[in-house]
Design a protein around this motif. Structure first.
Motif, mmCIF file in Angstrom:
data_model
loop_
_atom_site.group_PDB
_atom_site.id
_atom_site.type_symbol
_atom_site.label_atom_id
_atom_site.label_comp_id
_atom_site.label_asym_id
_atom_site.label_seq_id
_atom_site.Cartn_x
_atom_site.Cartn_y
_atom_site.Cartn_z
ATOM 1 N N THR A 77 -71.756 16.890 -10.316
ATOM 2 C CA THR A 77 -70.732 16.397 -9.395
ATOM 3 C C THR A 77 -71.130 16.734 -7.962
ATOM 4 O OG1 THR A 77 -69.445 18.450 -9.452
ATOM 5 C CG2 THR A 77 -68.892 16.754 -11.088
ATOM 6 N N VAL A 78 -70.662 15.925 -7.053
ATOM 7 C CA VAL A 78 -70.765 16.241 -5.635
ATOM 8 C C VAL A 78 -69.441 15.845 -4.989
ATOM 9 C CG1 VAL A 78 -71.863 14.014 -5.094
ATOM 10 C CG2 VAL A 78 -72.030 15.913 -3.472
ATOM 11 N N ASP A 79 -68.857 16.763 -4.243
ATOM 12 C CA ASP A 79 -67.609 16.509 -3.534
ATOM 13 C C ASP A 79 -67.905 16.297 -2.060
ATOM 14 O OD1 ASP A 79 -66.223 16.789 -5.861
ATOM 15 O OD2 ASP A 79 -65.525 18.828 -5.460
ATOM 16 N N LEU A 80 -67.319 15.250 -1.485
ATOM 17 C CA LEU A 80 -67.439 14.986 -0.059
ATOM 18 C C LEU A 80 -66.055 15.167 0.544
ATOM 19 C CD1 LEU A 80 -69.552 12.999 -1.646
ATOM 20 C CD2 LEU A 80 -69.945 12.101 0.636
ATOM 21 N N ILE A 81 -65.917 16.111 1.462
ATOM 22 C CA ILE A 81 -64.605 16.472 2.005
ATOM 23 C C ILE A 81 -64.634 16.260 3.516
ATOM 24 C CG2 ILE A 81 -62.879 18.293 2.221
ATOM 25 C CD1 ILE A 81 -64.291 19.634 -0.239
ATOM 26 N N GLY A 246 -74.258 13.120 -16.817
ATOM 27 C CA GLY A 246 -73.903 12.072 -15.864
ATOM 28 C C GLY A 246 -73.674 12.639 -14.475
ATOM 29 N N PHE A 247 -73.336 11.759 -13.566
ATOM 30 C CA PHE A 247 -73.204 12.143 -12.156
ATOM 31 C C PHE A 247 -72.000 11.428 -11.560
ATOM 32 C CE2 PHE A 247 -74.256 11.221 -7.646
ATOM 33 C CZ PHE A 247 -74.358 12.514 -7.175
ATOM 34 N N LYS A 248 -71.194 12.187 -10.826
ATOM 35 C CA LYS A 248 -70.010 11.602 -10.209
ATOM 36 C C LYS A 248 -69.834 12.143 -8.794
ATOM 37 C CE LYS A 248 -64.987 11.085 -10.621
ATOM 38 N NZ LYS A 248 -63.770 11.452 -11.371
ATOM 39 N N ALA A 249 -69.574 11.231 -7.869
ATOM 40 C CA ALA A 249 -69.269 11.621 -6.487
ATOM 41 C C ALA A 249 -67.775 11.420 -6.251
ATOM 42 C CB ALA A 249 -70.075 10.783 -5.502
#
Length: 777
Positions: A77-81, A246-249
């Motif tokens: 995961t990657v979080d963009l804040i 898997g990968f989630k943004a």
């Protein structure tokens, strides 16, 4: 300093401060400049600024590059804040749970321009993912985004995190890149593994609307799923070995200390597609397309061939290509009216066929306004009559090219070189999609081409269909046959009848709601057509008026000049005569401009328009009365290059500019400001853009799309208190007409965040004239 002075300083520094590496490096660099027998390449620090600001044009592309880095690091995961991002100067934090970097990896990888790590290691360490890039320059996208970068990274088996702070303002011209320092330190770990990028001093505003735009970029970055059998098998094998989760943004915005998630809409719409088209080119170059439509009962596989009418002919260069596309027709026969507007709006931004190379998105293919398959061009030329523009499709194509030979990226990483394989790819996709469109049109008994014979249109208004269906249902509810319930008790029969009748009644009520909505839309369409007819008549009247009045203006001007010779010593008299002459001059200029614009309508030929000249000509006229409007028209900011738009009609530009100008004047008047209007013209990604900026009362974010809808207006409603300008310009059709003109040429118009000191920015993008277009001049 001379050579000996530098040597002395260096000797003293080595003795007294042997760990002052920065100063030692600076002095040795200066000393090397005295070498008369050898020369060396040096790098100006300004290259970092150019790589960041110029290599990556769009802020959405810059964010996508950083998300790619998280994917390459085996993040799940990657979080963009986004924080305090409604104005420039906010902060963006990207936080992933990937491998992280050690001190050595950060220094030799991230901090090394054009590193070769991704060349030597084309797949990631843990999940063996194909890595997104190989040129080692994607990290400089962060320079495009903000003024300051802080990296905090931690690896699983190391006790501490490593932190580096980069101030991009230090990277200015006339400084050697090697002598600029960035502090690195170790600190306690904040999490077991992963990397945080903290970007401060954001160069752009990031409102909810703009974050939603970047969500569409990021969510489409990684190919959703493989299409080819070989790739499916390869991915299955990889997943079995690596257990890739898997990968989630995920994107968030901080508002009042609350983290608000940005939702995904696109996955909710595919059920409304009328058909699904899937195509592939096999290892021998043979091509096929399948057409599936449950609604129309179609399930067909067509051998396409490399040329029309030669279905057995194989492509020479194209191999192992797949595509999948959802085909939409925006009519209430197939999409419920309550969903129709939402899907159309989404298609405007996310429709089209995206391209994935080795599993990763290749920009700008499939972006709004990018007609790489010439679908919009085909629709505009009416090569096929059924709708088949970019906004009618949601889909993607997949190509495999591990060596980057057949589908090679350009140096800017946005677009591919025009190789023979790429040209065959475009041909295959266009013909595959249009083959499906023709099959659907035939099933719907829709005319295919203008010259098609023996075709009779069968059309029944949707409202009439619904009314007939409603009456049939009402009859069915009224005449239930008791015989159908023989053998059942009276109570059971009564209960079932009531239940069935209630269900039918609910359906009837729902149909009634749709009928009301459809009739409202028909009424709006009728009103729009009526007003457009009135405006067309008004335009004709203006043409006649301007053509006739110019003769009278010449006489008035001559008479005024004659009157000026009387009473030469009367200053008050002469001042009034001069004022009259100035007013006549302004009126003559206006008349000449509009007379020329109307006269040009005689010619229907479309020619490339040199945008700076068109705009300058218009504002040379309207600036004559800028003093009366108390509005300053600032010097136009014009970018480099030949700024010619696709072939258009000059009168269309007059309509565009006059609507934007009059709206700005009204907004400035409402705000009560000393008015300022600024225009920026330039080229970006092969498209001409115009930014029309003012300091009026602004447009609330929730109305940014509504202003382009028919009959939406902020002008005063017609009344005894309405001004003449409000009566003429308050129809609510001005910006809709402007949008219709722009979109007719595959362009885009939207409200953007305004620069400091201004409140509104309307940006227009149009395709740039091609070499073939320029031959028309």
């Amino acid at each position: 300093m001379n050579e000996q002075q530098i040597r002395n300083q260096l000797t003293k520094l080595l003795n007294e401060e042997p760990e002052n590496y920065s100063k030692i490096l600076e002095l040795t660099s200066l000393l090397a400049s005295f070498d008369k027998d050898h020369v060396r390449f040096s790098v100006d620090a300004g290259v970092v600024d150019r790589l960041g600001r110029e290599l990556v044009g769009k802020k959405e592309t810059a964010v996508s590059e950083l998300v790619k880095n998280a994917y390459d690091a085996d993040s799940k995961t990657v979080d963009l804040i986004f924080e305090n991002s409604d104005e420039e100067g906010g902060m963006l934090t990207l936080s992933d749970d990937g491998d992280g970097m050690s001190r050595e990896e950060l220094v030799n990888g991230f901090m090394r321009i054009s590193s070769t790590d991704k060349v030597h290691n084309p797949t990631s360490k843990l999940y063996k993912r194909n890595r997104a890039g190989r040129k080692g320059i994607g990290r400089f996208a962060v320079q495009r985004l903000g003024n300051k970068l802080t990296i905090i990274s931690q690896k699983e088996n190391l006790p501490n995190a490593v932190k580096v702070t980069v101030n991009w303002d230090d990277y200015v011209g006339d400084k050697d890149l090697s002598i600029i320092n960035n502090q690195i330190e170790e600190l306690p770990k904040q999490k077991e593994k992963g990397t945080d990028l903290i970007i401060e001093g954001l160069r752009d505003k990031w409102t909810i609307a703009s974050i939603e735009r970047v969500y569409r970029y990021v969510s489409a970055l990684i190919q959703p799923f493989p299409l080819s059998k070989e790739r499916i098998k390869k991915e299955d094998d990889r997943n079995k070995k690596t257990l890739d989760p898997g990968f989630k943004a995920s994107l968030f915005k901080i508002e009042e200390d609350k983290k608000i998630p940005i939702a995904d809409e696109q996955s909710m719409i595919y059920d409304y597609a009328i058909a699904i088209f899937e195509g592939y080119v096999d290892k021998d170059g043979k091509s096929y397309v399948s057409i599936e439509s449950k609604r129309l009962g179609i399930s067909e596989l067509v051998e396409l061939g490399a040329k029309k009418d030669e279905s057995k002919l194989a492509y020479q260069h194209l191999r192992n290509v797949n595509f999948k596309a959802y085909y939409f027709l925006y009519i209430t026969d197939y999409i419920p009216s309550q969903q129709l507007r939402k899907i159309i709006d989404l298609a405007q931004h996310s429709g089209g066929i995206r391209l994935y190379r080795n599993g990763f998105r290749v920009l700008p293919y499939g972006d709004f306004g990018d007609d790489w398959l010439e679908l919009d061009e085909s629709e505009k030329k009416r090569i096929l009559l059924p709708r088949h523009g970019n906004t009618n499709f949601f889909g993607f194509a997949e190509v495999e090219d591990p060596e980057g030979v057949k589908f090679e990226e350009t140096s800017s990483r946005e677009g591919l070189l025009e190789t023979e394989s790429f040209m065959e790819l475009r041909d295959f996709l266009y013909r595959g999609l249009t083959t499906g469109v023709i099959k659907i049109a035939n099933a719907r008994a829709v005319k295919i081409t203008t010259g098609q014979k023996d075709w009779e249109k069968k059309y029944e208004r949707p409202v009439e269909k619904l009314k007939n269906l409603k009456e049939e249902l009402k009859k069915e509810a009224k005449h239930e046959e008791i015989d159908n319930y023989r053998g059942k008790s009276k109570e059971d029969i009564t209960s079932e009848l009531i239940s069935r009748t209630e269900k039918i009644q609910n359906v009837v009520e729902a149909i009634d709601e749709v009928i009301i909505q459809q009739e409202k839309e028909d009424e709006d369409q009728f009103k729009e057509t009526a007003i457009l007819r009135v405006l067309a008549s008004l335009g004709l009247s203006i043409g006649i008026y301007t053509h006739e009045i110019r003769h009278y203006l010449a006489t008035i001007h001559a008479s005024t000049k004659l009157l000026s010779k009387r009473y030469p010593d009367d200053k008050d008299y002469q001042n009034k005569i001069q004022q009259l002459l100035n007013n006549v001059k302004i009126l003559r200029t206006y008349t000449s401009y509009f007379d020329k614009t109307v006269s040009e309508n005689i010619s229907r030929e479309l020619v490339p328009q040199e945008v700076p000249i068109v705009i300058e000509r218009f504002f040379n006229v309207v600036s004559l009365d800028s003093g009366l409007n108390e509005t300053e028209i600032l010097p136009i900011e014009i970018g480099a290059g030949d700024l010619y738009s696709v072939p258009m009609h000059s009168s269309e530009w007059a309509t565009i500019l006059y609507n934007l100008y009059s709206n700005s004047l009204k907004a400035i008047k409402r705000a009560g400001n000393e008015g300022k209007i600024l225009m920026r013209i330039g080229e970006e990604d092969g498209r001409i853009f115009l930014e029309f900026i003012d300091n009026g009362d602004g447009i609330p974010e929730e109305n940014r799309e509504r202003i382009f809808q028919a009959f939406y207006t902020t002008s005063t409603a017609a009344s005894h208190f309405a001004t003449e300008e409000d009566e003429v310009l308050g129809t609510g059709l001005g910006l809709k007409i402007v949008r219709d003109i722009i979109e007719a040429y595959n362009g885009e118009i939207e409200v953007m965040d305004a620069p400091k000191g201004f409140s509104t920015c309307i940006r227009i993008e149009l395709p740039k004239a091609s070499d073939k277009d320029m031959e028309k001049l």
